[in-house]
Write a protein that holds these residues in place. Structure first.
Motif, PDB file in Angstrom:
ATOM      1  N   PRO A  42       2.090  17.047  -0.483  1.00  0.00           N
ATOM      2  CA  PRO A  42       2.443  17.671  -1.851  1.00  0.00           C
ATOM      3  C   PRO A  42       2.266  16.817  -2.855  1.00  0.00           C
ATOM      4  O   PRO A  42       2.452  15.705  -2.646  1.00  0.00           O
ATOM      5  CB  PRO A  42       3.740  18.055  -1.594  1.00  0.00           C
ATOM      6  N   ARG A  44      -0.033  -3.877   4.540  1.00  0.00           N
ATOM      7  CA  ARG A  44      -0.793  -2.780   4.817  1.00  0.00           C
ATOM      8  C   ARG A  44      -1.972  -2.655   3.742  1.00  0.00           C
ATOM      9  O   ARG A  44      -3.255  -2.220   4.095  1.00  0.00           O
ATOM     10  CB  ARG A  44       0.045  -1.506   4.559  1.00  0.00           C
ATOM     11  N   TYR A  93     -11.405  16.609   6.952  1.00  0.00           N
ATOM     12  CA  TYR A  93     -11.105  15.394   6.296  1.00  0.00           C
ATOM     13  C   TYR A  93     -12.421  15.077   5.742  1.00  0.00           C
ATOM     14  O   TYR A  93     -12.593  14.492   4.478  1.00  0.00           O
ATOM     15  CB  TYR A  93     -10.239  14.405   6.960  1.00  0.00           C
ATOM     16  N   ALA A 148       7.384   9.540  -3.941  1.00  0.00           N
ATOM     17  CA  ALA A 148       6.835   8.367  -4.778  1.00  0.00           C
ATOM     18  C   ALA A 148       6.047   8.607  -5.807  1.00  0.00           C
ATOM     19  O   ALA A 148       5.625   7.937  -6.570  1.00  0.00           O
ATOM     20  CB  ALA A 148       6.132   7.230  -3.411  1.00  0.00           C
ATOM     21  N   PRO A 196       4.020   8.999  -0.039  1.00  0.00           N
ATOM     22  CA  PRO A 196       5.105   9.945   0.362  1.00  0.00           C
ATOM     23  C   PRO A 196       5.298  10.866  -0.961  1.00  0.00           C
ATOM     24  O   PRO A 196       5.301  10.154  -2.097  1.00  0.00           O
ATOM     25  CB  PRO A 196       6.207   9.257   0.873  1.00  0.00           C
ATOM     26  N   CYS A 225      -1.342   2.961   1.749  1.00  0.00           N
ATOM     27  CA  CYS A 225      -2.256   2.557   2.696  1.00  0.00           C
ATOM     28  C   CYS A 225      -1.653   2.705   4.143  1.00  0.00           C
ATOM     29  O   CYS A 225      -1.459   1.898   4.820  1.00  0.00           O
ATOM     30  CB  CYS A 225      -2.576   1.140   2.451  1.00  0.00           C
TER      31      CYS A 225
HETATM   32  N1  LIG Z   1      -3.479  16.449   4.649  1.00  0.00           N
HETATM   33  C1  LIG Z   1      -2.834  15.996   5.743  1.00  0.00           C
HETATM   34  O1  LIG Z   1      -3.193  16.538   6.992  1.00  0.00           O
HETATM   35  C2  LIG Z   1      -1.963  15.003   5.725  1.00  0.00           C
HETATM   36  C3  LIG Z   1      -1.412  14.521   7.180  1.00  0.00           C
HETATM   37  C4  LIG Z   1      -0.388  13.210   6.946  1.00  0.00           C
HETATM   38  C5  LIG Z   1       0.063  13.143   5.895  1.00  0.00           C
HETATM   39  N2  LIG Z   1      -0.262  13.581   4.398  1.00  0.00           N
HETATM   40  C6  LIG Z   1       0.220  13.556   3.257  1.00  0.00           C
HETATM   41  O2  LIG Z   1       0.061  11.977   2.831  1.00  0.00           O
HETATM   42  C7  LIG Z   1       1.225  11.545   2.088  1.00  0.00           C
HETATM   43  C8  LIG Z   1       1.529   9.999   2.786  1.00  0.00           C
HETATM   44  O3  LIG Z   1       1.562  10.427   4.262  1.00  0.00           O
HETATM   45  P1  LIG Z   1       1.502   9.401   5.376  1.00  0.00           P
HETATM   46  O4  LIG Z   1       1.641  10.003   6.638  1.00  0.00           O
HETATM   47  O5  LIG Z   1       0.271   8.349   4.974  1.00  0.00           O
HETATM   48  O6  LIG Z   1       2.883   8.461   5.134  1.00  0.00           O
HETATM   49  P2  LIG Z   1       2.897   6.920   5.563  1.00  0.00           P
HETATM   50  O7  LIG Z   1       4.450   6.676   5.664  1.00  0.00           O
HETATM   51  O8  LIG Z   1       2.262   6.554   6.858  1.00  0.00           O
HETATM   52  O9  LIG Z   1       2.320   6.187   4.513  1.00  0.00           O
HETATM   53  C9  LIG Z   1       2.643   6.143   3.083  1.00  0.00           C
HETATM   54  C10 LIG Z   1       2.061   4.720   2.663  1.00  0.00           C
HETATM   55  O10 LIG Z   1       2.491   4.723   1.079  1.00  0.00           O
HETATM   56  C11 LIG Z   1       3.075   3.462   0.805  1.00  0.00           C
HETATM   57  N3  LIG Z   1       3.894   3.564  -0.291  1.00  0.00           N
HETATM   58  C12 LIG Z   1       5.187   4.343  -0.898  1.00  0.00           C
HETATM   59  N4  LIG Z   1       5.440   4.198  -1.962  1.00  0.00           N
HETATM   60  C13 LIG Z   1       4.458   3.479  -2.769  1.00  0.00           C
HETATM   61  C14 LIG Z   1       4.073   3.353  -3.927  1.00  0.00           C
HETATM   62  N5  LIG Z   1       4.981   3.707  -4.912  1.00  0.00           N
HETATM   63  N6  LIG Z   1       3.023   2.560  -4.246  1.00  0.00           N
HETATM   64  C15 LIG Z   1       2.021   2.243  -3.462  1.00  0.00           C
HETATM   65  N7  LIG Z   1       2.242   2.526  -2.032  1.00  0.00           N
HETATM   66  C16 LIG Z   1       3.432   3.376  -1.647  1.00  0.00           C
HETATM   67  C17 LIG Z   1       4.125   3.099   1.842  1.00  0.00           C
HETATM   68  O11 LIG Z   1       4.380   1.594   1.848  1.00  0.00           O
HETATM   69  C18 LIG Z   1       3.072   3.555   3.229  1.00  0.00           C
HETATM   70  O12 LIG Z   1       2.505   2.470   3.610  1.00  0.00           O
HETATM   71  C19 LIG Z   1       2.290  12.634   2.252  1.00  0.00           C
HETATM   72  O13 LIG Z   1       2.447  13.125   1.116  1.00  0.00           O
HETATM   73  C20 LIG Z   1       2.070  13.207   3.287  1.00  0.00           C
HETATM   74  O14 LIG Z   1       2.243  14.732   3.277  1.00  0.00           O
HETATM   75  C21 LIG Z   1      -1.275  14.701   4.606  1.00  0.00           C
END
Ligand SMILES: NC(=O)c1ccc[n+]([C@@H]2O[C@H](COP(=O)([O-])OP(=O)(O)OC[C@H]3O[C@@H](n4cnc5c(N)ncnc54)[C@H](O)[C@@H]3O)[C@@H](O)[C@H]2O)c1
Length: 333
Positions: free
Chosen positions: A98, A41, A280, A78, A75, A13
């Motif tokens: 990815p 979160r 999106y 994870a 991420p 989240c």
């Molecule tokens: N398509 C796009 O344009 C786009 C844009 C941004 C991010 N992303 C992708 O989305 C993914 C997340 O990125 P983000 O920017 O949201 O990162 P972020 O760090 O803002 O959020 C990730 C969340 O996942 C949580 N988390 C981590 N491990 C976990 C687990 N095992 N179980 C449950 N929750 C867990 C974290 O606590 C955090 O709240 C990445 O792979 C990133 O590449 C894609």
């Protein structure tokens, strides 16, 4: 059953998940379960929709909830067994790119999705821009042979993301985490990539503590159809100097794709198609629709594995200092 009847959960989240939640809310779809290792979160997501169960472990969430679909927004490092469990529980999977950091994990996802026949969609949202789709149609109808591809992601360290982005073992590096969008776009428009040769280094961010990824990289490509290409990336562009996109030269056309528009050049004529959709929103809406109508999705998990393989090939080439075949990396178990 309509879209609004679907029972949806979130794993992760953070930043991009909030973006997807907004799209779902605008479609009048209210997710019911939220999981994040940071409970606050997940709670704030539940508050946003007014209700919902909160979890800190997705195993518990899958045990207690009967979901129709899950948005996986964690991420890169994870990713473990969440897709496999979702598939076993008959839960359709939207997953951000990815899909993993290694081929074995990616393949376990593909196998589970196929075995349990659930639907999947990988968040390569660039494919959803209307300009990109119009450019692709032009390429296929009148482009002729593809000769040259040049892609670039010249940006900066994303400020909203947790500290994982700058660590190779957590993000995979800019090429695997971010420039993956451009590799995927190149595949979508120009076909499969056969070999990759990489030069990359850390030159400009040496003063940032804990920075273990490349900050400059050049990836030389040979496509299966014979075309040559180059993709470059940096996270050290000036705030005013960022540029992200892809150019293509074919026998009859020239394309220039950015996040704003697609330009198509032909002879002395040029056409600019401004993107008019929120990509999106498009991907979230289409994924829900494919579940409700039981149709194939546009970007199934196999596409995520293939693009992951290309970016991992880029890293492998950097390690070995030699061109590497994508098929060799894809055949890893
Ligand atoms: N398509 C796009 O344009 C786009 C844009 C941004 C991010 N992303 C992708 O989305 C993914 C997340 O990125 P983000 O920017 O949201 O990162 P972020 O760090 O803002 O959020 C990730 C969340 O996942 C949580 N988390 C981590 N491990 C976990 C687990 N095992 N179980 C449950 N929750 C867990 C974290 O606590 C955090 O709240 C990445 O792979 C990133 O590449 C894609």
């Amino acid at each position: 059953m309509g879209m609004t009847d679907l029972k949806i959960g979130f794993i992760g989240c953070g930043g991009i998940a909030a973006h997807h939640l907004n799209q779902l809310i605008s479609l009048s779809v209210k997710p019911i379960a939220f999981c994040d290792i940071d409970r606050s979160r997940a709670s704030s997501f539940a508050q946003r929709v007014g209700a919902g169960s909160v979890y800190t472990d997705y195993h518990d969430m899958f045990e207690k909830e009967r979901l129709d679909a899950v948005w996986i927004c964690i991420p890169p490092f994870a990713h473990k067994d969440e897709v496999v469990i979702a598939a076993e529980k008959n839960v359709n999977v939207f997953i951000e790119k990815p899909i993993a950091l290694d081929i074995a994990t990616g393949k376990s996802m593909v196998n589970a999705i196929r075995k349990y026949k659930v639907k999947s969609w990988v968040g390569y949202h660039w494919r959803q821009y209307d300009g990109v789709q119009r450019a692709r149609t032009a390429l296929m109808r009148e482009g002729g042979r593809i000769g040259l591809i040049e892609g670039y992601w010249w940006g900066w360290i994303p400020s909203t993301i947790g500290g994982w982005w700058i660590k190779r073992d957590m993000s995979g590096g800019q090429v695997v985490e971010q420039t993956t969008h451009i590799f995927d776009l190149a595949r979508f428009l120009c076909g499969e990539i056969g070999t990759v040769y990489t030069e990359m280094d850390t030159i400009l961010h040496v003063d940032i503590p804990g920075f273990t990824i490349e900050d400059v990289g050049v990836f030389t490509l040979r496509f299966v159809n014979g075309a040559v290409g180059v993709i470059s990336n940096t996270s050290a562009a000036q705030p005013i100097g960022g540029t992200v996109g892809l150019k293509v030269v074919t026998k009859n056309l020239q394309l220039e794709i950015s996040s704003q528009s697609a330009k198509i050049y032909k002879g002395m004529e040029s056409t600019e198609i401004r993107h008019s959709v929120n990509p999106y929103f498009e991907e979230d809406k289409k994924f829900l629709k494919s579940i409700v109508e039981n149709t194939d999705t546009e970007i199934p998990i196999e596409e995520g594995l293939r693009t992951l393989a290309v970016t991992l090939t880029a890293v492998e080439s950097w390690r070995r200092k030699t061109p590497v075949k994508v098929e060799e990396v894809l055949s890893q178990t």
